[in-house]
Design a protein around this motif. Structure first.
Motif, PDB file in Angstrom:
ATOM      1  N   GLU A  14      42.153  16.511  40.151  1.00  0.00           N
ATOM      2  CA  GLU A  14      43.439  16.394  39.501  1.00  0.00           C
ATOM      3  C   GLU A  14      44.382  15.399  40.579  1.00  0.00           C
ATOM      4  N   PRO A  52      39.043  18.332  30.578  1.00  0.00           N
ATOM      5  CA  PRO A  52      39.592  19.401  30.970  1.00  0.00           C
ATOM      6  C   PRO A  52      40.795  19.500  32.011  1.00  0.00           C
ATOM      7  N   TYR A  55      43.933  18.271  30.299  1.00  0.00           N
ATOM      8  CA  TYR A  55      44.416  19.183  29.730  1.00  0.00           C
ATOM      9  C   TYR A  55      45.220  20.038  30.473  1.00  0.00           C
ATOM     10  N   ARG A  56      44.525  20.786  31.734  1.00  0.00           N
ATOM     11  CA  ARG A  56      45.486  21.415  32.674  1.00  0.00           C
ATOM     12  C   ARG A  56      46.634  20.734  33.063  1.00  0.00           C
ATOM     13  N   ASP A  60      50.616  21.987  32.437  1.00  0.00           N
ATOM     14  CA  ASP A  60      51.414  22.283  33.716  1.00  0.00           C
ATOM     15  C   ASP A  60      52.507  21.261  33.811  1.00  0.00           C
TER      16      ASP A  60
END
Length: 114
Positions: A14, A52, A55-56, A60
């Motif tokens: 991330e 994924p 998308y997180r 957030d």
């Protein structure tokens, strides 16, 4: 050095995505290409890990995504374009600080030159 993938990336993906988007907005496959290029051919990411994480980050509020208005002369579906938000910039700064501390601690343990 072998490929950098899977377990070696866990927990840092991330932050790497946020750093990538600091360069400018991009669609998912462009983010993947940029990361692999920056990794000098040693970084191996899968779409199944990238999306994924995107998308997180979006859930957030750290990135925002919009659909392309049109496909810009290429065939195929419209793409989602991701961009960094102010909250994402804050998370990126925290991630960089955490990474710096991680490198210093492991470097000390492993006896790496400072």
């Amino acid at each position: 050095m072998g490929a950098i993938d899977g377990d070696k990336l866990r927990g840092h993906l991330e932050t790497m995505i946020l750093s990538n988007l600091e360069q400018g907005e991009a669609h998912g496959l462009e983010i993947l290409r940029r990361l692999e290029e920056a990794g000098c051919g040693l970084l191996r990411l899968k779409e199944g890990s990238l999306y994924p994480a995107l998308y997180r980050l979006e859930a957030d509020g750290e990135v925002e995504a919009v659909w392309e208005v049109e496909s810009h002369g290429r065939r195929g579906a419209r793409r989602r374009i991701y961009r960094l938000t102010a909250k994402g910039r804050g998370k990126l700064a925290d991630g960089r600080a955490e990474w710096g501390q991680f490198v210093r601690i492991l470097g000390g343990i492993l006896g790496a030159p400072a």
